[in-house]
Design a protein around this motif. Structure first.
Motif, short mmCIF file in Angstrom:
data_model
loop_
_atom_site.label_atom_id
_atom_site.label_comp_id
_atom_site.label_asym_id
_atom_site.label_seq_id
_atom_site.Cartn_x
_atom_site.Cartn_y
_atom_site.Cartn_z
N THR A 78 -6.76 15.68 -3.67
CA THR A 78 -5.53 16.27 -4.19
C THR A 78 -5.86 17.21 -5.35
N ASP A 126 -8.17 2.45 -0.19
CA ASP A 126 -9.30 3.28 -0.59
C ASP A 126 -10.63 2.57 -0.41
N ILE A 185 0.84 -1.21 0.00
CA ILE A 185 0.00 0.00 0.00
C ILE A 185 0.87 1.25 0.00
N PRO A 193 -1.25 8.30 -7.79
CA PRO A 193 -1.44 7.06 -7.04
C PRO A 193 -2.68 6.31 -7.51
N LYS A 227 0.94 4.19 -2.93
CA LYS A 227 0.59 5.58 -2.67
C LYS A 227 1.71 6.55 -3.04
N GLN A 228 2.90 6.04 -3.28
CA GLN A 228 4.01 6.90 -3.68
C GLN A 228 4.07 7.12 -5.18
N ASP A 250 2.85 8.43 -8.90
CA ASP A 250 2.25 9.68 -9.36
C ASP A 250 1.67 9.46 -10.76
N GLY A 264 -4.18 2.97 4.43
CA GLY A 264 -4.19 3.68 3.16
C GLY A 264 -5.07 3.08 2.09
#
Length: 817
Positions: free
Chosen positions: A255, A213, A178, A187, A182-183, A185, A211
């Motif tokens: 975001t 969803d 996870i 995510p 999430k790192q 780009d 983390g």
């Protein structure tokens, strides 16, 4: 069959091969078996059973059938109900057992279960941006970690794991997989697929804190995950607007990615998604950030955004557009979902997106195990052919909105901001209904003759499949059938609308449709080339009980209905031409059209509202003037057009109903939620008149039948049905009549037509007329065949044979009795 159980025995040993417990009452019938497939019916459903494993692979609803009859012939399945025949056409002429849609349904089920099983045992990576299909699964966390950097992922789905090498939580309360996801780009969405996590709240909470969803446990939950709005906003605007967007998005953990030009925005939309929303200012520099770059009323950015699947919410953030209604309308016509200019309005919109996302990601569905069938329950026939709504709370729009609000509260919590507007809308509808001089529908049956029940909808904009239609006799649609916001295939939209009409036609005796300003394909005056391609095929393909009105009248049961698509010309009133300008007519033409509205109408259907009645700026003053001059104004005036004024009010002798559903759909976080139409009653006038429009089709056609459709060949109780090999000829019987039909059953969407009618069976010796009880086809090596007709007369069985002609086109002769 006994007590709801289908039992299959082998011959000649009589050894039981399969026993299928349906847990429903199975009325007397003869089940049909074709290769591996068994067909059996309850009073309300047709069951398709895989006899190899004894499982139900399909259930199809039926009209009530006390003694169902099933015939599988050629490429069709015919199921006789009490008053109708359900016809299932297949897509090809090949063998039923190899290529029927029932089998394809089972194959789809098997594929879905296989995919689900893989999801529950492996870490599955899904690259929908590249291939829109599942990538090969990986079996260990290390393999998954190695795959992550190799591609841009839309979603990653993983099980909790049972072994050290596939354990998701490999770092205590954290997960390396996870964290790595999430790192990235951008995510990807991360979902944990686990029955344990869905059943145990503490496990689900642990997944979310790490983390994840979503926590899901079914194929439906996985589907919802992939169409849920992403928690990311793309912003094409200046610094001040971007700061406003960021302050609002921060509250909901969204975001915000800012871009400065149209080119950057298009690149991010196409290659760096997914996005929950795209927010853009109008821009000031042509070729740089001006969003209306394609033409005065077209935007490449908006068009590209709306072509995405799933489509992000497209917002134009502009004080100029909010101040000038012309510009706001241009943005909406180009495809924008919303035009706003304040942080408060933006927060409402982001809250709705977040609520929609939460609604999708909270997987409340049960694990994918076969549900237990619901037993058939004998019900007392209602005293009325339609429901009686005795209170405002029982009225369909109110009842459905209350139910959907409760569902959203359960998913999102009672204090969620997105529910505020929906609850306010519900209170407004209740107040409007309570303020009427009398209820829209009868609250009791004081007369033995029930009134005619109308259902009214408008402005469905290609979302007709999400509309809930309460029971009624006449359906009214007051325009804007298609959704030509931006670049849309409105030819397909119109074809989809016709397909939908065929699916619902059996639920209404009459359906009346008018066009709206978005239905440009039907306006010969403004769009002659498009209308030449679309209008005639559209009208000719309508079901037999559907009437399209364009400044014309139709009568039903003595009630007069007049309809017109005409709307005010915005070139004349606002000084600007819009793409959605179908049936916009200048003042002189509108004056002439409205003068044709007759006195004493029961229902007036227009797309545009009259001036200042359930509208703000969209009403027509000339229409209002005409209504005021009528000595006998219409009892009901149904319209749409203005999405912001969905509602009902009474003025003088007329009740005005705005049925525009588009804004109600946009308000609901669950965009696929069912929208409910208005319902009202009008006393029946002429019981001898069924319909007076010219709608009959040549040769006695009942209307085009499509897959899973109902056919009423006699409009009364059916007692028999016989189908010849190949399915090209069908004989049907009611107690006093036998009909022969040509049925090209190998072509989907083919039209049956009446060949002949035999009124009754021969009289018996005493001259008493016999009643038909059943039919049986008897093959003949010499002729086309014979129909064995069984009847009853004074307690005696009567049997006769009807000799069929070779062409089937002439009435059969009596062979023997």
């Amino acid at each position: 069959m006994s007590s709801g159980t289908l039992r299959v025995f082998a011959l000649p040993s009589l050894e039981e091969q399969v026993s299928v417990a349906l847990r429903v009452l199975l009325p007397p019938q003869s089940p049909v078996i074709v290769d591996w497939c068994g067909l059996v019916a309850s009073r309300r459903s047709l069951y398709v059973i895989d006899l190899r494993c004894g499982s139900v692979v399909r259930e199809m609803p039926l009209l009530f059938a006390a003694r169902p009859c099933i015939i599988a012939e050629g490429a069709s399945v015919f199921v006789q109900c009490d008053e109708a025949i359900r016809v299932r056409l297949q897509d090809c002429q090949r063998g039923f057992s190899r290529h029927c849609s029932f089998r394809s349904f089972e194959q789809r089920q098997s594929k879905a279960r296989a995919e689900q099983s893989a999801a529950s045992t492996n870490a599955i990576t899904i690259d929908l941006l590249a291939a829109r299909d599942f990538q090969p699964s990986v079996s260990t966390v290390a393999d998954a970690m190695a795959h992550i950097p190799r591609n841009r992922w839309m979603a990653i789905v993983a099980a909790l794991g049972t072994r050290r090498e596939d354990m998701l939580f490999d770092r205590g309360k954290e997960s390396s997989l996870i964290l790595a996801a999430k790192q990235l780009d951008p995510p990807p969405l991360f979902a944990v697929f686990s029955w344990t996590a869905c059943e145990k709240q503490n496990v689900a909470s642990r997944c979310r804190r790490a983390g994840a969803d979503a926590v899901i446990c079914s194929a439906e939950g996985l589907t919802d995950l992939l169409v849920a709005p992403a928690p990311r906003v793309l912003c094409l605007a200046g610094e001040e607007t971007t700061m406003t967007v960021q302050s609002v998005a921060r509250k909901y953990n969204f975001t915000v990615v800012r871009v400065a030009t149209n080119a950057e925005a298009l690149d991010h939309v196409l290659h760096r998604g997914p996005w929950g929303a795209v927010i853009a200012a109008l821009g000031t520099r042509r070729g740089v950030d001006l969003i209306f770059d394609a033409a005065d009323d077209r935007s490449t950015l908006i068009s590209v955004v709306k072509r995405l699947q799933p489509s992000p919410t497209m917002v134009v953030f502009s004080h100029t557009a909010c101040k000038h209604g012309v510009m706001s309308q241009a943005c909406m016509d180009a495809g924008a979902d919303s035009v706003l200019c304040t942080a408060e309005d933006l927060e409402k919109l982001v809250a709705a997106i977040e609520a929609s996302r939460a609604s999708f990601l909270l997987d409340t569905s049960a694990p994918d195990v076969p549900p237990e069938p619901i037993p058939d329950i004998e019900e007392e026939p209602p005293a009325s052919p339609f429901p009686i709504y005795r209170t405002t709370a029982e009225y369909p729009i109110v009842a459905s909105r209350v139910e959907q609000n409760r569902e959203l509260e359960r998913k999102l919590g009672p204090s969620h901001p997105a529910l505020k507007d929906l609850k306010s809308l519900l209170r407004e509808i209740e107040d409007m209904l309570d303020s009427l001089p009398h209820p829209l529908t009868v609250t009791s049956l004081s007369s033995p003759l029930p009134p005619v029940r109308f259902v009214h909808i408008s402005d469905t904009h290609h979302h007709h499949k999400n509309v809930f239609l309460p029971p009624g006799e006449v359906l009214l649609h007051t325009g804007d059938l298609v959704g030509n916001y931006g670049d849309r295939d409105i030819f397909k939209h119109l074809a989809d609308f016709v397909d939908w009409l065929f699916k619902i036609e059996s639920r209404f005796k009459l359906i009346v449709v008018i066009a709206g300003n978005h239905d440009t394909l039907l306006d010969e005056q403004r769009y002659p080339a498009d209308a030449a391609k679309a209008k005639k095929p559209f009208i000719e393909s309508l079901p037999s009980n559907v009437v399209y009105l364009e400044n014309g009248l139709v009568e039903y049961q003595g009630l007069k209905i007049w309809g017109s698509p005409t709307v005010s010309c915005r070139e004349e009133t606002l000084g600007k031409r819009y793409l959605s300008n179908a049936f916009e007519r200048p003042r002189a033409q509108r004056q002439q059209i409205w003068s044709k509205i007759p006195e004493g109408l029961d229902v007036l259907m227009t797309h545009a509202p009259p001036h200042q009645i359930r509208t703000s700026e969209c009403g027509c003053e000339l229409l209002l003037e005409r209504l005021r001059r009528l000595r006998e104004p219409p009892k009901f005036h149904c319209f749409g057009h203005d999405h912001d004024y969905f509602g009902v009010e009474a003025k003088g002798k007329t009740i005005f109903i705005n049925g525009a559903l588009e804004e109600v759909r946009r308000m609901d976080p669950a965009r696929a939620a069912q929208l409910c139409g208005w319902v009202f009653d009008i006393p029946r006038k002429d019981t001898d008149v069924v319909m007076r429009p010219t709608m009959s089709m040549a040769g006695g056609t009942v209307g085009k039948l499509e897959s899973q459709d109902f056919w009423k060949p006699h409009e009364q109780m059916l007692v028999g049905m016989a189908v010849l090999p190949g399915g090209h000829f069908v004989a049907t019987a009611c107690p006093r009549e036998i009909r022969g039909w040509a049925w090209p059953g190998d072509r989907k969407g083919s039209v049956p037509y009446l060949l002949w009618t035999v009124s009754t069976l021969p009289h018996n010796v005493g001259g008493t007329c016999c009643e038909v009880t059943s039919l049986l086809w008897l093959p003949s090596p010499v002729t086309a065949g014979r129909l064995a007709v069984f009847g009853e007369c004074d307690g005696s069985l009567v049997i006769c044979e009807l000799q069929l002609c070779a062409s089937f086109g002439d009435a059969p002769g009596l062979a023997s009795a």
